[in-house]
Design a protein around this motif. Structure first.
Motif, PDB file in Angstrom:
ATOM      1  N   PHE A  74       0.823  -1.201   0.000  1.00 11.11           N
ATOM      2  CA  PHE A  74       0.000   0.000   0.000  1.00 11.11           C
ATOM      3  C   PHE A  74       0.859   1.255   0.000  1.00 11.11           C
ATOM      4  CE2 PHE A  74      -2.564  -3.425   1.341  1.00 11.11           C
ATOM      5  CZ  PHE A  74      -3.825  -3.152   0.865  1.00 11.11           C
ATOM      6  N   MET A  75       0.391   2.220  -0.744  1.00  7.49           N
ATOM      7  CA  MET A  75       0.993   3.545  -0.720  1.00  7.49           C
ATOM      8  C   MET A  75       0.120   4.429   0.165  1.00  7.49           C
ATOM      9  SD  MET A  75       0.434   6.844  -2.051  1.00  7.49           S
ATOM     10  CE  MET A  75      -0.148   6.887  -3.742  1.00  7.49           C
ATOM     11  N   LEU A  76       0.745   5.121   1.103  1.00  9.70           N
ATOM     12  CA  LEU A  76       0.062   6.087   1.951  1.00  9.70           C
ATOM     13  C   LEU A  76       0.493   7.487   1.554  1.00  9.70           C
ATOM     14  CD1 LEU A  76       0.002   4.897   5.681  1.00  9.70           C
ATOM     15  CD2 LEU A  76      -1.941   5.622   4.288  1.00  9.70           C
ATOM     16  N   ARG A  77      -0.467   8.395   1.475  1.00 13.83           N
ATOM     17  CA  ARG A  77      -0.156   9.783   1.106  1.00 13.83           C
ATOM     18  C   ARG A  77      -0.648  10.721   2.195  1.00 13.83           C
ATOM     19  NH1 ARG A  77      -2.849  11.014  -4.223  1.00 13.83           N
ATOM     20  NH2 ARG A  77      -1.103   9.824  -5.087  1.00 13.83           N
ATOM     21  N   THR A  78       0.199  11.626   2.611  1.00 13.82           N
ATOM     22  CA  THR A  78      -0.202  12.591   3.639  1.00 13.82           C
ATOM     23  C   THR A  78      -0.825  13.821   3.018  1.00 13.82           C
ATOM     24  OG1 THR A  78       1.949  13.710   3.662  1.00 13.82           O
ATOM     25  CG2 THR A  78       1.661  11.825   5.144  1.00 13.82           C
ATOM     26  N   LYS A  79      -1.639  14.492   3.820  1.00 12.01           N
ATOM     27  CA  LYS A  79      -2.250  15.760   3.404  1.00 12.01           C
ATOM     28  C   LYS A  79      -1.632  16.869   4.245  1.00 12.01           C
ATOM     29  CE  LYS A  79      -6.546  16.712   4.485  1.00 12.01           C
ATOM     30  NZ  LYS A  79      -8.028  16.691   4.500  1.00 12.01           N
ATOM     31  N   ASN A  80      -0.890  17.759   3.601  1.00 13.73           N
ATOM     32  CA  ASN A  80      -0.166  18.832   4.291  1.00 13.73           C
ATOM     33  C   ASN A  80      -0.459  20.157   3.603  1.00 13.73           C
ATOM     34  OD1 ASN A  80       1.739  16.233   3.979  1.00 13.73           O
ATOM     35  ND2 ASN A  80       2.021  17.081   6.014  1.00 13.73           N
ATOM     36  N   THR A 104      12.210   4.479   2.120  1.00 12.32           N
ATOM     37  CA  THR A 104      12.277   5.780   1.466  1.00 12.32           C
ATOM     38  C   THR A 104      10.999   6.561   1.751  1.00 12.32           C
ATOM     39  OG1 THR A 104      11.179   5.270  -0.666  1.00 12.32           O
ATOM     40  CG2 THR A 104      13.525   4.681  -0.445  1.00 12.32           C
ATOM     41  N   LEU A 105      11.101   7.879   1.646  1.00 15.10           N
ATOM     42  CA  LEU A 105       9.941   8.760   1.587  1.00 15.10           C
ATOM     43  C   LEU A 105       9.933   9.399   0.209  1.00 15.10           C
ATOM     44  CD1 LEU A 105      10.236  10.621   5.028  1.00 15.10           C
ATOM     45  CD2 LEU A 105       8.448   8.996   4.385  1.00 15.10           C
ATOM     46  N   ARG A 106       8.750   9.786  -0.242  1.00 17.10           N
ATOM     47  CA  ARG A 106       8.717  10.456  -1.541  1.00 17.10           C
ATOM     48  C   ARG A 106       7.859  11.710  -1.455  1.00 17.10           C
ATOM     49  NH1 ARG A 106       7.300  11.041  -6.982  1.00 17.10           N
ATOM     50  NH2 ARG A 106       8.952  10.375  -8.412  1.00 17.10           N
ATOM     51  N   ALA A 107       8.494  12.862  -1.677  1.00 19.80           N
ATOM     52  CA  ALA A 107       7.756  14.119  -1.727  1.00 19.80           C
ATOM     53  C   ALA A 107       6.947  14.155  -3.013  1.00 19.80           C
ATOM     54  CB  ALA A 107       8.722  15.301  -1.675  1.00 19.80           C
ATOM     55  N   THR A 108       5.690  14.551  -2.922  1.00 17.44           N
ATOM     56  CA  THR A 108       4.805  14.540  -4.075  1.00 17.44           C
ATOM     57  C   THR A 108       4.775  15.907  -4.753  1.00 17.44           C
ATOM     58  OG1 THR A 108       2.746  15.304  -3.028  1.00 17.44           O
ATOM     59  CG2 THR A 108       3.356  12.982  -2.728  1.00 17.44           C
ATOM     60  N   THR A 109       4.140  15.953  -5.912  1.00 19.88           N
ATOM     61  CA  THR A 109       3.989  17.213  -6.636  1.00 19.88           C
ATOM     62  C   THR A 109       2.856  18.066  -6.070  1.00 19.88           C
ATOM     63  OG1 THR A 109       2.574  16.121  -8.268  1.00 19.88           O
ATOM     64  CG2 THR A 109       4.928  16.259  -8.764  1.00 19.88           C
ATOM     65  N   PHE A 113       3.795  13.889   1.452  1.00 21.82           N
ATOM     66  CA  PHE A 113       4.737  12.773   1.422  1.00 21.82           C
ATOM     67  C   PHE A 113       3.981  11.497   1.080  1.00 21.82           C
ATOM     68  CE2 PHE A 113       8.095  14.879   4.175  1.00 21.82           C
ATOM     69  CZ  PHE A 113       9.126  14.698   3.262  1.00 21.82           C
ATOM     70  N   GLN A 114       4.655  10.584   0.395  1.00 19.14           N
ATOM     71  CA  GLN A 114       4.129   9.253   0.168  1.00 19.14           C
ATOM     72  C   GLN A 114       5.049   8.226   0.815  1.00 19.14           C
ATOM     73  OE1 GLN A 114       1.701   9.866  -4.052  1.00 19.14           O
ATOM     74  NE2 GLN A 114       3.550   8.638  -4.040  1.00 19.14           N
ATOM     75  N   LEU A 115       4.427   7.225   1.438  1.00 18.10           N
ATOM     76  CA  LEU A 115       5.124   6.052   1.950  1.00 18.10           C
ATOM     77  C   LEU A 115       4.761   4.886   1.050  1.00 18.10           C
ATOM     78  CD1 LEU A 115       4.315   6.438   5.738  1.00 18.10           C
ATOM     79  CD2 LEU A 115       6.629   6.341   4.822  1.00 18.10           C
ATOM     80  N   HIS A 116       5.760   4.139   0.590  1.00 13.58           N
ATOM     81  CA  HIS A 116       5.513   2.985  -0.265  1.00 13.58           C
ATOM     82  C   HIS A 116       5.899   1.692   0.437  1.00 13.58           C
ATOM     83  CE1 HIS A 116       5.693   6.211  -3.360  1.00 13.58           C
ATOM     84  NE2 HIS A 116       4.836   5.441  -4.000  1.00 13.58           N
ATOM     85  N   GLY A 117       5.236   0.598   0.034  1.00 15.41           N
ATOM     86  CA  GLY A 117       5.631  -0.727   0.491  1.00 15.41           C
ATOM     87  C   GLY A 117       4.998  -1.183   1.786  1.00 15.41           C
ATOM     88  N   ILE A 118       3.933  -0.527   2.244  1.00 16.17           N
ATOM     89  CA  ILE A 118       3.303  -0.905   3.513  1.00 16.17           C
ATOM     90  C   ILE A 118       2.372  -2.100   3.291  1.00 16.17           C
ATOM     91  CG2 ILE A 118       1.795  -0.121   5.377  1.00 16.17           C
ATOM     92  CD1 ILE A 118       2.803   2.703   4.831  1.00 16.17           C
TER      93      ILE A 118
END
Length: 650
Positions: A74-80, A104-109, A113-118
């Motif tokens: 699962f990919m999780l995406r934060t709302k900031n 890893t963390l991934r900053a989105t456009t 932030f997105q977390l991958h691999g959960i």
């Protein structure tokens, strides 16, 4: 109960997702039931509702084995809102990435932030941890208002930027889902501790203005069906296009008086980039100027625009469901008139604005209150440790030691804010030790202004590579530029693995959009400031043909550009017919190798001279291959060969 369905469309049924939303009991089911089951994945219906909670179910295509279950994760995406990440939240995300994610963390456009691999079994723990550390994933995905963007630069002495951040947060609160499902599922009903909501926002949400509010429902603004599709909002200041304002469903531009006091907002609407290959009825579109609104009416106007899309957006065809299609079909005048019905009065005319420019705010700067901020470039937003490059370690150490907040940028970079000047040297020492470049002048410009989406192996929509491919693609572009004598040239390159446009390739000067395995549709002619839409030049280009494809175009650019003209502006000015005519008649020029003299001293403050040596293609290719095999640059190899040759002359 009044539902938020649009007026009926004769002989057309709502899409399947509309029924899933209606039957979800305001985003509860079937997620609430299936999260308790000992399985690796959710059902198709649950996947749709899970998006509203900020997560996408994916599988790692690199690990697919015929006859075996997919590698579900699962990919999780934060709302900031405005990209703001408090230090406590950043450290929690960093730890989650190591404990449950792919390290890893991934900053989105969109400044999250997105977390991958959960894994599914860890999903509840991960979301609960984010909530308990001042974060949220609610509404980061799904048919709802997404993360509200704002310029990331922390100018504390600029009231217009202060207003942009304030109203980004307030509009995010105004349009946040009101269902209790999120906290019931992920915190077992415990309401998270959060800041006190602005009383004006709370009052605006409850105010029934001409049909904007739906009575007797948990969701007064959204109803049982929420929005027809995702809805994207940003708030910016005049002249600042760091947030790609023309690509948003709704953009608010702050208007202040000469004393820096807020007076109102200019409103744009109808932007959006997602499209589908070979479906001409889908297209990228720039936002239109709509109106001006006084500050005291801004929340009611936002509600009016949301209600118009909620009630009249296409719920039968999800490819035609974004606000851009409603405005395109109706025209701006009809759309404005319908918004005025919900608003309850005529809107004011759009006010003049200065030209918008793009800036990335990298490097060290003063923020206007005696403190500093530092913009750090993050290639494609991926925060990771790899060999001697220890970006993830560096960021964690800096946040731990100095308790600094972060603002994520729409270009997938990050900015450390509120740095005490006395701490600059210590922070720089950490970056140097971890191999992180803080001086933007030392970043290859093509890399600095490029963006790519994650694509393979995890994105279910990806047709081909993007994040993993773009480093090699940029190297090819640089090779061609060097070959044709454009060594100092750079422009905005963006790449996506599918036509949905998450990295906004349709606003780039050179855009690559995945169209088949190892192949891309190529778009040309966007503006370096992302104020003009690019256009498709070729439908399918294999990555092995990129050099031969670009060479004649770059030669034409070099020969006929105007003084100071950028590549995107050139392509837009001359047009594709002229480019194709030149390409058809082009004969390849001899390849060139650039040779530079030794660096001049700093005292001269002069630019280093560059000299070009022409080679025939066969010899050029031999030099290129030999340099690669020896781990050297072509320039160094040629210099060594020439020095050896002259030493052996009689």
């Amino acid at each position: 109960m009044v539902k938020s369905a649009p007026p009926p469309i004769v002989s057309r049924k709502p899409s399947k997702v509309e029924g899933i939303k209606e039957n979800s009991n305001f985003l509860r089911e079937p997620v609430a039931t299936q999260i308790l089951e000992d399985t690796t994945h959710f059902s198709e219906d649950a996947i749709q509702i899970l998006k509203f909670h900020g997560s996408y179910q994916q599988d790692n295509r690199d690990n697919r084995v015929k006859g075996q279950e997919k590698d579900y994760q699962f990919m999780l995406r934060t709302k900031n809102p405005g990209g703001f990440v408090p230090p406590q939240l950043y450290l929690a995300l960093d730890k989650l990435a190591d404990e449950y994610g792919n390290h890893t963390l991934r900053a989105t456009t969109r400044q999250g932030f997105q977390l991958h691999g959960i894994l599914k079994k860890n999903l509840k723990t991960a979301i609960a941890t984010i909530i308990k550390n001042l974060g949220s994933t609610l509404g980061a995905c799904g048919d709802i208002n997404r993360n509200v963007m704002a310029p990331p630069v922390p100018f504390k002495n600029r009231s217009d930027y202060q207003y942009a951040w304030e109203y980004a947060q307030n509009i995010a609160d105004l349009l946040s889902p009101q269902t209790g499902a999120y906290y019931e599922i992920w915190l077992d009903g415990e309401k998270a501790i959060s800041g006190e909501e602005n009383p004006e926002v709370k009052a605006a949400r409850q105010r029934n203005d001409n049909g904007t509010v739906i009575h007797d429902t948990e969701e007064p603004l959204y109803g049982t069906h929420y929005m027809p599709r995702k809805f994207k909002v940003c708030v910016t200041v005049p002249g600042d296009n760091s947030i790609d304002l023309y690509s948003q469903d709704l953009t608010l531009v702050v208007n202040t008086n000469n004393q820096g006091q807020l007076e109102g907002f200019n409103i744009f609407a109808g932007g959006g980039l997602g499209r589908t290959h070979n479906k001409e009825e889908t297209f990228a579109r720039l936002a239109d100027p709509i109106c001006y609104v006084a500050k005291e009416d801004v929340y009611d106007l936002v509600k009016a625009i949301v209600a118009t899309q909620r009630d009249y957006g296409d719920r039968t065809d999800r490819r035609h469901a974004r606000l851009k299609y409603l405005i395109n079909d109706w025209g701006v005048d009809k759309f404005r008139a319908k918004v005025e019905e919900y608003f309850g009065k005529p809107v004011a005319p759009f006010q003049p604005l200065p030209e918008f420019k793009y800036e990335d705010f990298l490097g060290w700067h003063e923020q206007g209150d005696g403190k500093l901020f530092l913009g750090i470039s993050v290639d494609n937003g991926r925060v990771k440790d790899e060999g001697s490059f220890q970006l993830k370690t560096a960021l964690r150490e800096i946040v731990e030691q100095f308790n600094l907040p972060i603002r994520l940028t729409p270009h997938q970079n990050l900015i450390f804010c509120d740095i005490e000047p006395d701490n600059k040297q210590a922070i720089q020492a950490i970056l140097d030790r971890c191999g992180v470049v803080s001086d933007p002048g030392k970043i290859e410009p093509l890399v600095r202004y490029a963006m790519a989406c994650p694509a393979l192996p995890t994105c279910g929509l990806a047709i081909t590579e993007s994040e993993r491919a773009i480093p090699g693609i940029l190297e090819l572009i640089r090779t061609v530029l060097d070959k044709v004598g454009l060594q100092d040239e750079h422009f905005v390159v963006r790449m996506t693995g599918c036509p949905n446009g998450c990295a906004r390739p349709y606003m780039a000067e050179l855009g690559f959009v995945g169209s088949a395995p190892e192949s891309y549709q190529v778009w040309l002619g966007g503006s370096p400031d992302q104020t003009r839409l690019a256009q498709p030049y070729i439908e399918r280009l294999h990555h092995n043909d990129i050099e031969s494809f670009l060479e004649p175009i770059f030669v034409y650019f070099k020969k006929t550009r105007k003084s100071g003209e950028g590549f995107g502006d050139f392509c837009d000015r001359v047009g594709f017919d002229a480019i194709r005519e030149f390409v058809a008649q082009y004969q390849p020029e001899p390849a060139t190798v650039t040779i530079e003299p030794e660096p001049l001293t700093v005292a001269t403050k002069s630019r280093r001279a560059r000299y070009r040596v022409s080679l025939h293609d066969d010899l050029y290719n031999k030099v290129k291959a030999t340099a690669a095999s020896q781990g050297k640059s072509m320039t160094d190899l040629v210099k060594e060969a020439l020095e050896s040759y002259f030493q052996n002359l009689p």
